[in-house]
Design a protein around this motif. Structure first.
Motif, mmCIF file in Angstrom:
data_model
loop_
_atom_site.group_PDB
_atom_site.id
_atom_site.type_symbol
_atom_site.label_atom_id
_atom_site.label_comp_id
_atom_site.label_asym_id
_atom_site.label_seq_id
_atom_site.Cartn_x
_atom_site.Cartn_y
_atom_site.Cartn_z
ATOM 1 N N ILE A 136 0.858 -1.183 0.000
ATOM 2 C CA ILE A 136 0.000 0.000 0.000
ATOM 3 C C ILE A 136 0.894 1.232 0.000
ATOM 4 O O ILE A 136 1.765 1.384 0.854
ATOM 5 C CB ILE A 136 -0.934 0.017 1.226
ATOM 6 C CG1 ILE A 136 -1.778 -1.265 1.241
ATOM 7 C CG2 ILE A 136 -1.818 1.260 1.214
ATOM 8 C CD1 ILE A 136 -2.426 -1.551 2.574
ATOM 9 N N LEU A 137 0.678 2.094 -0.971
ATOM 10 C CA LEU A 137 1.439 3.327 -1.114
ATOM 11 C C LEU A 137 0.568 4.484 -0.650
ATOM 12 O O LEU A 137 -0.566 4.631 -1.100
ATOM 13 C CB LEU A 137 1.846 3.513 -2.582
ATOM 14 C CG LEU A 137 2.780 4.648 -2.938
ATOM 15 C CD1 LEU A 137 4.117 4.491 -2.224
ATOM 16 C CD2 LEU A 137 3.002 4.663 -4.452
ATOM 17 N N VAL A 138 1.087 5.305 0.260
ATOM 18 C CA VAL A 138 0.346 6.429 0.832
ATOM 19 C C VAL A 138 1.090 7.715 0.496
ATOM 20 O O VAL A 138 2.307 7.790 0.677
ATOM 21 C CB VAL A 138 0.231 6.295 2.370
ATOM 22 C CG1 VAL A 138 -0.510 7.490 2.961
ATOM 23 C CG2 VAL A 138 -0.450 4.991 2.748
ATOM 24 N N PHE A 139 0.375 8.725 0.025
ATOM 25 C CA PHE A 139 0.978 10.021 -0.258
ATOM 26 C C PHE A 139 0.661 10.975 0.872
ATOM 27 O O PHE A 139 -0.469 11.030 1.354
ATOM 28 C CB PHE A 139 0.464 10.571 -1.599
ATOM 29 C CG PHE A 139 0.957 9.778 -2.767
ATOM 30 C CD1 PHE A 139 2.159 10.099 -3.381
ATOM 31 C CD2 PHE A 139 0.240 8.696 -3.240
ATOM 32 C CE1 PHE A 139 2.630 9.353 -4.452
ATOM 33 C CE2 PHE A 139 0.700 7.940 -4.306
ATOM 34 C CZ PHE A 139 1.902 8.279 -4.908
ATOM 35 N N ALA A 140 1.654 11.723 1.295
ATOM 36 C CA ALA A 140 1.511 12.664 2.401
ATOM 37 C C ALA A 140 1.679 14.085 1.877
ATOM 38 O O ALA A 140 2.148 14.307 0.761
ATOM 39 C CB ALA A 140 2.565 12.364 3.469
ATOM 40 N N SER A 141 1.316 15.044 2.719
ATOM 41 C CA SER A 141 1.409 16.448 2.311
ATOM 42 C C SER A 141 2.770 17.072 2.614
ATOM 43 O O SER A 141 3.016 18.207 2.229
ATOM 44 C CB SER A 141 0.307 17.256 2.994
ATOM 45 O OG SER A 141 0.498 17.240 4.393
ATOM 46 N N GLY A 142 3.638 16.344 3.271
ATOM 47 C CA GLY A 142 4.957 16.874 3.581
ATOM 48 C C GLY A 142 5.761 15.878 4.388
ATOM 49 O O GLY A 142 5.285 14.772 4.699
ATOM 50 N N LEU A 143 6.976 16.261 4.727
ATOM 51 C CA LEU A 143 7.888 15.358 5.433
ATOM 52 C C LEU A 143 7.352 14.945 6.801
ATOM 53 O O LEU A 143 7.332 13.764 7.139
ATOM 54 C CB LEU A 143 9.262 16.010 5.593
ATOM 55 C CG LEU A 143 9.927 16.553 4.330
ATOM 56 C CD1 LEU A 143 11.308 17.098 4.655
ATOM 57 C CD2 LEU A 143 10.014 15.504 3.257
ATOM 58 N N GLU A 144 6.940 15.931 7.586
ATOM 59 C CA GLU A 144 6.428 15.613 8.923
ATOM 60 C C GLU A 144 5.155 14.774 8.824
ATOM 61 O O GLU A 144 4.949 13.862 9.630
ATOM 62 C CB GLU A 144 6.159 16.896 9.723
ATOM 63 C CG GLU A 144 7.408 17.665 10.100
ATOM 64 C CD GLU A 144 7.886 18.603 8.991
ATOM 65 O OE1 GLU A 144 7.119 18.864 8.030
ATOM 66 O OE2 GLU A 144 9.034 19.071 9.073
ATOM 67 N N HIS A 145 4.331 15.072 7.839
ATOM 68 C CA HIS A 145 3.102 14.303 7.659
ATOM 69 C C HIS A 145 3.438 12.843 7.353
ATOM 70 O O HIS A 145 2.821 11.923 7.901
ATOM 71 C CB HIS A 145 2.260 14.925 6.544
ATOM 72 C CG HIS A 145 0.871 14.415 6.461
ATOM 73 N ND1 HIS A 145 0.192 14.354 5.262
ATOM 74 C CD2 HIS A 145 0.016 13.936 7.397
ATOM 75 C CE1 HIS A 145 -1.020 13.863 5.489
ATOM 76 N NE2 HIS A 145 -1.148 13.602 6.769
ATOM 77 N N ALA A 146 4.429 12.630 6.496
ATOM 78 C CA ALA A 146 4.846 11.257 6.161
ATOM 79 C C ALA A 146 5.327 10.522 7.413
ATOM 80 O O ALA A 146 4.972 9.359 7.646
ATOM 81 C CB ALA A 146 5.945 11.285 5.101
ATOM 82 N N GLU A 147 6.108 11.203 8.222
ATOM 83 C CA GLU A 147 6.616 10.587 9.444
ATOM 84 C C GLU A 147 5.486 10.308 10.440
ATOM 85 O O GLU A 147 5.466 9.258 11.085
ATOM 86 C CB GLU A 147 7.685 11.481 10.065
ATOM 87 C CG GLU A 147 8.946 11.541 9.209
ATOM 88 C CD GLU A 147 9.964 12.570 9.666
ATOM 89 O OE1 GLU A 147 9.718 13.274 10.670
ATOM 90 O OE2 GLU A 147 11.016 12.672 9.004
ATOM 91 N N ASP A 148 4.518 11.231 10.543
ATOM 92 C CA ASP A 148 3.396 11.047 11.467
ATOM 93 C C ASP A 148 2.465 9.915 11.020
ATOM 94 O O ASP A 148 1.969 9.148 11.840
ATOM 95 C CB ASP A 148 2.614 12.352 11.631
ATOM 96 C CG ASP A 148 3.410 13.418 12.381
ATOM 97 O OD1 ASP A 148 4.439 13.075 13.007
ATOM 98 O OD2 ASP A 148 3.016 14.597 12.326
ATOM 99 N N ILE A 149 2.238 9.799 9.714
ATOM 100 C CA ILE A 149 1.418 8.697 9.199
ATOM 101 C C ILE A 149 2.097 7.367 9.520
ATOM 102 O O ILE A 149 1.464 6.415 9.983
ATOM 103 C CB ILE A 149 1.174 8.840 7.681
ATOM 104 C CG1 ILE A 149 0.264 10.035 7.391
ATOM 105 C CG2 ILE A 149 0.575 7.556 7.100
ATOM 106 C CD1 ILE A 149 0.187 10.404 5.910
#
Length: 190
Positions: A136-149
């Motif tokens: 499963i590939l998830v797109f985030a809105s930014g670096l911190e968002h990617a880390e938080d997800i």
């Protein structure tokens, strides 16, 4: 002599003559007035401008792979997998997100959507719909968002990792993370 400039993600090139891209292109054009600029984008439209050829830099479309026919060709050739869309209940509120050049500002977008309750709701909903999925590939809105997800996924027992431009050797580096994802060691890649 530079004869050709190739720009990937060319929809990010501003039509503003004072932008860094435009200053560089102008400076190179002084050296070689016959220089050609070729842009690549899967997003040929820009908010506030319209089609990329409606601006002053790009004049023609050489190949358009964005039509339904082209999209189906990419699927038939094995370059893309068929999309299976499912409606979601979790909605991101972009009201109040600042724009620059007709495009959402990254930092403003990340502030608007990187909220624990939104992340939890979206991921929990995705888990319900992804039971049969191995990757499963998830797109985030930014670096911190990617880390938080990723942190949320790990907190609920999911195998996850993120990749972004500033990760360095985190998790053994980009190649190690991508290999782990391909090998099924990581189910979620953010």
């Amino acid at each position: 002599f530079i004869d050709l400039i190739l720009i990937d993600e060319c929809h990010l090139v501003s039509d503003n003559e004072a932008s860094q891209y435009r200053k560089l292109i102008q400076a190179l054009s002084v050296i070689n007035p016959n220089i050609k600029v070729v842009g690549f984008s899967a997003t040929p439209y820009r908010m506030g401008l319209g089609h990329l050829t409606d601006g002053t830099l790009f004049t023609d479309v050489c190949f358009d792979g964005c039509s339904l026919e082209a999209f189906n060709w990419f699927i038939d050739q094995g370059y893309l997998c068929p999309l299976i869309t499912r409606p979601t209940h979790t909605v991101l509120d972009t009201k109040g997100v600042k724009k620059q050049g007709g495009v959402f500002q990254k930092k403003s977008m990340q502030i608007a959507v990187n909220k624990a309750e939104i992340t939890a709701a979206a991921i929990d909903e995705a888990i319900d719909g992804m039971a049969e999925r191995d990757h499963i590939l998830v797109f985030a809105s930014g670096l911190e968002h990617a880390e938080d997800i990723t942190a949320y996924l790990e907190s609920i027992g999911e195998k996850a990792s993120y990749v972004h431009s500033k990760m360095g050797d985190t998790f053994g580096g980009l190649d190690a993370v991508l290999d782990a994802f391909k090998d099924g060691e990581i189910r979620w890649l953010v």
